[in-house]
Write a protein that holds these residues in place. Structure first.
Motif, PDB file in Angstrom:
ATOM      1  N   VAL A 163      50.592  35.127  46.342  1.00 52.76           N
ATOM      2  CA  VAL A 163      51.833  34.627  45.752  1.00 52.76           C
ATOM      3  C   VAL A 163      51.719  33.107  45.636  1.00 52.76           C
ATOM      4  N   GLN A 164      51.873  32.588  44.418  1.00 53.15           N
ATOM      5  CA  GLN A 164      51.756  31.154  44.181  1.00 53.15           C
ATOM      6  C   GLN A 164      52.749  30.729  43.113  1.00 53.15           C
ATOM      7  N   GLN A 165      52.864  29.420  42.934  1.00 50.50           N
ATOM      8  CA  GLN A 165      53.718  28.878  41.882  1.00 50.50           C
ATOM      9  C   GLN A 165      53.213  27.501  41.469  1.00 50.50           C
ATOM     10  N   GLY A 166      53.725  27.005  40.347  1.00 48.04           N
ATOM     11  CA  GLY A 166      53.377  25.667  39.884  1.00 48.04           C
ATOM     12  C   GLY A 166      52.028  25.603  39.190  1.00 48.04           C
ATOM     13  N   GLU A 167      51.591  24.357  38.929  1.00 45.66           N
ATOM     14  CA  GLU A 167      50.287  24.144  38.294  1.00 45.66           C
ATOM     15  C   GLU A 167      49.174  24.253  39.333  1.00 45.66           C
ATOM     16  N   VAL A 168      48.160  25.040  39.013  1.00 44.71           N
ATOM     17  CA  VAL A 168      47.048  25.261  39.929  1.00 44.71           C
ATOM     18  C   VAL A 168      45.740  25.269  39.137  1.00 44.71           C
ATOM     19  N   ALA A 169      44.643  25.133  39.864  1.00 40.96           N
ATOM     20  CA  ALA A 169      43.309  25.325  39.293  1.00 40.96           C
ATOM     21  C   ALA A 169      42.773  26.646  39.821  1.00 40.96           C
ATOM     22  N   ILE A 170      42.328  27.516  38.930  1.00 40.88           N
ATOM     23  CA  ILE A 170      41.659  28.741  39.361  1.00 40.88           C
ATOM     24  C   ILE A 170      40.190  28.640  38.971  1.00 40.88           C
ATOM     25  N   SER A 171      39.327  29.243  39.770  1.00 39.47           N
ATOM     26  CA  SER A 171      37.903  29.182  39.450  1.00 39.47           C
ATOM     27  C   SER A 171      37.175  30.350  40.081  1.00 39.47           C
ATOM     28  N   LEU A 172      35.965  30.600  39.565  1.00 34.28           N
ATOM     29  CA  LEU A 172      35.050  31.578  40.132  1.00 34.28           C
ATOM     30  C   LEU A 172      33.823  30.843  40.634  1.00 34.28           C
ATOM     31  N   GLU A 173      33.455  31.111  41.876  1.00 33.51           N
ATOM     32  CA  GLU A 173      32.273  30.516  42.504  1.00 33.51           C
ATOM     33  C   GLU A 173      31.177  31.573  42.601  1.00 33.51           C
ATOM     34  N   TRP A 174      30.044  31.274  42.005  1.00 30.22           N
ATOM     35  CA  TRP A 174      28.901  32.191  42.027  1.00 30.22           C
ATOM     36  C   TRP A 174      28.383  32.314  43.465  1.00 30.22           C
ATOM     37  N   LEU A 175      28.260  33.571  43.950  1.00 33.04           N
ATOM     38  CA  LEU A 175      27.765  33.815  45.306  1.00 33.04           C
ATOM     39  C   LEU A 175      26.360  34.409  45.314  1.00 33.04           C
ATOM     40  N   LYS A 176      26.198  35.535  44.645  1.00 28.36           N
ATOM     41  CA  LYS A 176      24.882  36.178  44.660  1.00 28.36           C
ATOM     42  C   LYS A 176      24.815  37.199  43.529  1.00 28.36           C
ATOM     43  N   ILE A 177      23.581  37.671  43.261  1.00 32.50           N
ATOM     44  CA  ILE A 177      23.376  38.693  42.244  1.00 32.50           C
ATOM     45  C   ILE A 177      22.578  39.840  42.851  1.00 32.50           C
ATOM     46  N   SER A 178      22.687  40.992  42.207  1.00 32.46           N
ATOM     47  CA  SER A 178      21.902  42.153  42.611  1.00 32.46           C
ATOM     48  C   SER A 178      21.253  42.739  41.372  1.00 32.46           C
ATOM     49  N   GLY A 179      19.943  42.674  41.333  1.00 31.75           N
ATOM     50  CA  GLY A 179      19.204  43.311  40.253  1.00 31.75           C
ATOM     51  C   GLY A 179      19.258  42.576  38.931  1.00 31.75           C
ATOM     52  N   ILE A 180      18.121  42.423  38.296  1.00 29.41           N
ATOM     53  CA  ILE A 180      18.042  41.878  36.944  1.00 29.41           C
ATOM     54  C   ILE A 180      17.868  43.054  35.992  1.00 29.41           C
ATOM     55  N   ASN A 181      18.819  43.226  35.092  1.00 30.85           N
ATOM     56  CA  ASN A 181      18.785  44.330  34.144  1.00 30.85           C
ATOM     57  C   ASN A 181      17.914  43.931  32.955  1.00 30.85           C
ATOM     58  N   GLU A 182      16.737  44.526  32.867  1.00 23.42           N
ATOM     59  CA  GLU A 182      15.774  44.120  31.850  1.00 23.42           C
ATOM     60  C   GLU A 182      16.289  44.369  30.430  1.00 23.42           C
ATOM     61  N   ASP A 183      17.165  45.346  30.278  1.00 26.48           N
ATOM     62  CA  ASP A 183      17.705  45.628  28.941  1.00 26.48           C
ATOM     63  C   ASP A 183      18.674  44.541  28.486  1.00 26.48           C
ATOM     64  N   ARG A 184      19.224  43.777  29.425  1.00 24.78           N
ATOM     65  CA  ARG A 184      20.195  42.738  29.095  1.00 24.78           C
ATOM     66  C   ARG A 184      19.569  41.346  29.033  1.00 24.78           C
ATOM     67  N   ALA A 185      18.466  41.132  29.748  1.00 21.74           N
ATOM     68  CA  ALA A 185      17.872  39.800  29.845  1.00 21.74           C
ATOM     69  C   ALA A 185      17.239  39.380  28.520  1.00 21.74           C
ATOM     70  N   MET A 186      17.116  38.060  28.358  1.00 26.45           N
ATOM     71  CA  MET A 186      16.477  37.504  27.160  1.00 26.45           C
ATOM     72  C   MET A 186      14.961  37.636  27.306  1.00 26.45           C
ATOM     73  N   LYS A 187      14.319  38.123  26.242  1.00 24.50           N
ATOM     74  CA  LYS A 187      12.876  38.372  26.292  1.00 24.50           C
ATOM     75  C   LYS A 187      12.165  37.764  25.092  1.00 24.50           C
ATOM     76  N   ILE A 188      10.922  37.389  25.329  1.00 29.12           N
ATOM     77  CA  ILE A 188      10.006  37.001  24.261  1.00 29.12           C
ATOM     78  C   ILE A 188       8.705  37.755  24.510  1.00 29.12           C
ATOM     79  N   ASN A 189       8.258  38.534  23.519  1.00 22.30           N
ATOM     80  CA  ASN A 189       7.054  39.367  23.670  1.00 22.30           C
ATOM     81  C   ASN A 189       7.151  40.272  24.893  1.00 22.30           C
TER      82      ASN A 189
END
Length: 285
Positions: A214-240
């Protein structure tokens, strides 16, 4: 001869400092339970890291003065500071004390219709913000400013539009901060809010009901990167057929609102008004 020894000693000292790393473990002072996602950073720099599931951290500090200040912090706990030299010369079993925060009593019974606050649209071409690489983003934040109004509201959901992401799962810490000089200032949340994104692209709804925010007024919201699990090869950028880049990109909207970025857990906040991340909240009075 003496001058030569001094020069050699200085040279080897510089080599040692340029590659220095400090390690340690962070626990709850009462329960001795390891604290995952605690922040460790050198104040005023981009150098920082986050503890793993066992409370262990590894902080790279190349070229830093031994008297540089390292801050160790976590939502809901009292902050501790050390010099880099103190951490380098110790086993670093650090216990954080719970920080009891007196909260004003707020009674809110959601009766009104839910409504949205923030940026609900985005530019489809060429306007993004985000992170790249499997380690680059750790502890870095992206966010925006929102006006929740004069009356307290119950924050039900966070919505973000993912342009594309290359991981199986990404974990973030959600922050709500007060503002000072139009930049994020003090944390308003009293416990960690950990959110995960698995979707490759599109609008993602992140549910917040269980946290009773529960909050009010002007605020800053943000997302802080913590960690990742698995690199999805179908989504990643590829060359050759070789992966060249893993990334998470949020869409943005031009000339609508503010973007806040902070590169490093103790880095400085940057502000821009050319574009705003496509983030909004669902709230209810």
């Amino acid at each position: 001869m003496r001058n030569t020894l001094v020069i050699l000693w200085t040279f080897f000292l510089c080599l040692h400092l340029s590659g220095q790393q400090v390690e340690g473990r962070i626990l709850d002072s009462r329960s001795n339970i390891p604290l995952e996602y605690a922040n460790i950073g050198i104040i005023g720099t981009r150098l920082g890291t986050i503890t793993d599931q066992q409370g262990v951290f590894h902080l790279e500090a190349p070229g830093q003065d031994p008297e540089s200040t390292v801050r160790i912090s976590m939502i809901g706990y009292k902050t501790q500071t050390f010099t880099l030299a103190e951490l380098r010369d110790s086993e670093n079993l650090i216990r954080l004390e719970v920080d009891p925060i007196p909260l004003a009593e707020v009674s809110i019974s959601p009766l009104g219709e839910p409504y949205k606050i923030g940026t609900t649209q985005y530019n489809r071409i060429g306007n993004f913000c985000g992170w790249g690489g499997s380690r680059f983003g750790k502890g870095h934040e992206i966010g925006t400013k929102m006006d929740l109004g004069d009356q307290p509201v119950h924050i039900r959901k966070l919505h973000v539009h993912v342009h594309r992401q290359a991981y199986d799962t990404i974990w973030f810490r959600f922050h709500i901060r007060s503002l000072k000089d139009d930049k994020p200032f003090e944390e308003l949340l009293t416990s960690n809010v950990i959110l995960a994104i698995e979707e490759e692209k599109g609008w993602v709804e992140l549910y917040l009901d269980e946290y009773r925010i529960v909050q009010q007024g002007e605020v800053a919201i943000s997302l802080e990167w913590l960690k990742i699990s698995g690199i999805n090869e179908d989504r990643a950028m590829k060359i050759n057929d070789k992966i060249t880049s893993e990334y998470l990109l949020f869409n943005t909207k031009k000339k609508q609102g503010i973007i806040y970025t902070k590169w490093g857990v103790e880095g400085k906040w940057n502000t821009g008004n050319e574009k705003c991340p496509a983030m909004h909240l669902t709230v209810q009075r």
